[in-house]
Design an enzyme around this catalytic site. Structure first.
Site, PDB file in Angstrom:
ATOM      1  N   LYS A 168       8.716  52.206  68.965  1.00 53.02           N
ATOM      2  CA  LYS A 168       9.620  51.791  68.502  1.00 53.02           C
ATOM      3  C   LYS A 168      11.227  52.219  68.459  1.00 53.02           C
ATOM      4  O   LYS A 168      11.934  52.311  69.205  1.00 53.02           O
ATOM      5  CB  LYS A 168       8.695  53.089  67.202  1.00 53.02           C
ATOM      6  N   TYR A 185       0.742  47.762  60.137  1.00 51.46           N
ATOM      7  CA  TYR A 185      -0.078  49.258  58.864  1.00 51.46           C
ATOM      8  C   TYR A 185      -0.890  48.459  57.924  1.00 51.46           C
ATOM      9  O   TYR A 185      -0.369  49.574  56.808  1.00 51.46           O
ATOM     10  CB  TYR A 185       1.668  49.580  58.432  1.00 51.46           C
ATOM     11  N   ARG A 243      -3.456  57.614  74.082  1.00 50.20           N
ATOM     12  CA  ARG A 243      -3.071  57.878  72.792  1.00 50.20           C
ATOM     13  C   ARG A 243      -2.920  59.549  73.529  1.00 50.20           C
ATOM     14  O   ARG A 243      -2.339  60.686  72.555  1.00 50.20           O
ATOM     15  CB  ARG A 243      -4.157  57.719  71.940  1.00 50.20           C
ATOM     16  N   ASN A 261       8.552  59.402  65.969  1.00 49.66           N
ATOM     17  CA  ASN A 261       7.671  59.722  66.992  1.00 49.66           C
ATOM     18  C   ASN A 261       7.531  58.615  67.571  1.00 49.66           C
ATOM     19  O   ASN A 261       7.023  59.115  68.778  1.00 49.66           O
ATOM     20  CB  ASN A 261       6.272  59.536  66.211  1.00 49.66           C
ATOM     21  N   HIS A 298       3.895  53.801  68.807  1.00 51.15           N
ATOM     22  CA  HIS A 298       2.642  53.338  68.523  1.00 51.15           C
ATOM     23  C   HIS A 298       1.436  53.264  69.771  1.00 51.15           C
ATOM     24  O   HIS A 298       2.223  52.624  70.687  1.00 51.15           O
ATOM     25  CB  HIS A 298       3.029  52.113  67.612  1.00 51.15           C
ATOM     26  N   GLU A 300      -4.629  44.482  66.880  1.00 46.73           N
ATOM     27  CA  GLU A 300      -3.652  44.578  67.868  1.00 46.73           C
ATOM     28  C   GLU A 300      -3.069  43.559  68.738  1.00 46.73           C
ATOM     29  O   GLU A 300      -1.709  42.820  68.426  1.00 46.73           O
ATOM     30  CB  GLU A 300      -3.321  45.943  68.047  1.00 46.73           C
TER      31      GLU A 300
HETATM   32  P1  GDP Z   1      -0.284  57.278  64.419  1.00 45.33           P
HETATM   33  O1  GDP Z   1      -1.881  56.426  65.045  1.00 45.33           O
HETATM   34  O2  GDP Z   1      -0.359  58.859  65.435  1.00 45.33           O
HETATM   35  O3  GDP Z   1       0.969  56.398  64.620  1.00 45.33           O
HETATM   36  O4  GDP Z   1      -0.293  57.539  63.161  1.00 45.33           O
HETATM   37  P2  GDP Z   1      -0.829  57.037  61.767  1.00 45.33           P
HETATM   38  O5  GDP Z   1      -1.248  55.229  62.298  1.00 45.33           O
HETATM   39  O6  GDP Z   1      -1.289  57.476  61.394  1.00 45.33           O
HETATM   40  O7  GDP Z   1       0.679  56.804  60.540  1.00 45.33           O
HETATM   41  C1  GDP Z   1       1.405  55.465  60.914  1.00 45.33           C
HETATM   42  C2  GDP Z   1       2.823  56.028  61.474  1.00 45.33           C
HETATM   43  O8  GDP Z   1       3.196  56.104  60.057  1.00 45.33           O
HETATM   44  C3  GDP Z   1       3.082  57.564  62.493  1.00 45.33           C
HETATM   45  O9  GDP Z   1       3.559  57.254  63.980  1.00 45.33           O
HETATM   46  C4  GDP Z   1       4.740  58.059  61.905  1.00 45.33           C
HETATM   47  O10 GDP Z   1       5.766  57.650  62.334  1.00 45.33           O
HETATM   48  C5  GDP Z   1       4.259  58.061  59.879  1.00 45.33           C
HETATM   49  N1  GDP Z   1       4.135  58.796  59.239  1.00 45.33           N
HETATM   50  C6  GDP Z   1       2.252  59.033  59.051  1.00 45.33           C
HETATM   51  N2  GDP Z   1       1.826  59.630  58.356  1.00 45.33           N
HETATM   52  C7  GDP Z   1       3.598  59.945  58.188  1.00 45.33           C
HETATM   53  C8  GDP Z   1       3.846  61.006  56.736  1.00 45.33           C
HETATM   54  O11 GDP Z   1       2.420  61.894  56.276  1.00 45.33           O
HETATM   55  N3  GDP Z   1       4.503  61.271  56.471  1.00 45.33           N
HETATM   56  C9  GDP Z   1       6.258  60.867  56.720  1.00 45.33           C
HETATM   57  N4  GDP Z   1       7.036  60.583  56.382  1.00 45.33           N
HETATM   58  N5  GDP Z   1       5.702  59.852  58.318  1.00 45.33           N
HETATM   59  C10 GDP Z   1       4.031  59.233  58.356  1.00 45.33           C
HETATM   60 MG    MG Z   2      -2.204  54.682  63.972  1.00 46.11          MG
END
Ligand code: GDP
Ligand code: MG
Length: 159
Positions: A10, A50, A86, A123, A126, A137
């Protein structure tokens, strides 16, 4: 089972100069780079990538984050690649992700901190969540011509 998975380094990973460090971990584990390119995505593409999060409260901040700079998009292949990648990435929330994982070693954000600031959790990476997600994807990010098939020398030891 050998699988392909998509990772995105990212904008924070690119801007912090952590691409080599992160990619090194995957290569070291025996995952093979099948395709790689730098892309600065727009809001339309972000919403496609997303799709599952578009209606969530944090989406605006996620959109801003993922379109704030270029990402390095990479397709990795290996045994159980989706699960392995992951695991190496660590928990979504860096506060919770374990030391030894990418997010645990290089990031600090928590949900509380990010939500209070109105920003996305930064973080670094992805990674596709499931084999089905990976397939969709990879199609979204790479054309067939951008993916390459070859035999790596260490493959005979990691398959
Ligand atoms: P990942 O698969 O571990 O990347 O997590 P997700 O698919 O659930 O979310 C996508 C991305 O959105 C995450 O990597 C974070 O950068 C962001 N994100 C997810 N959940 C939250 C949240 O509750 N609050 C905020 N501020 N950002 C979030
Ligand atoms: Mg995800």
């Amino acid at each position: 089972m050998t699988q392909k998975t998509l990772i995105l380094l990212k904008p924070d990973a690119v801007e912090r100069g952590l691409c080599g460090e992160i990619l090194h971990r995957f290569e070291r584990a025996g995952l093979k780079i099948m395709g790689m390119k730098m892309v600065w995505i727009d809001k339309v593409f972000a919403a496609k990538h997303y799709d599952a999060h578009v209606k969530k409260d944090f989406y605006k901040s996620l959109e801003e984050y993922i379109t704030s700079g270029p990402v390095l998009a990479i397709v990795l292949e290996g045994v159980s690649a989706v699960t392995i990648v992951r695991k190496m990435g660590g928990d979504t929330e860096p506060k919770k992700s374990l030391p030894g994982t990418i997010r645990g070693d290089f990031a600090v954000h928590s949900y509380d901190y990010a939500d209070n600031k109105g920003i996305s959790i930064k973080n670094l990476i992805h990674a596709s969540g499931t084999a089905k997600e990976a397939e969709a994807e990879i199609k979204m990010w790479f054309s067939d011509e951008e993916l390459h098939s070859y035999e790596a020398v260490h493959e005979k030891h990691t398959r």
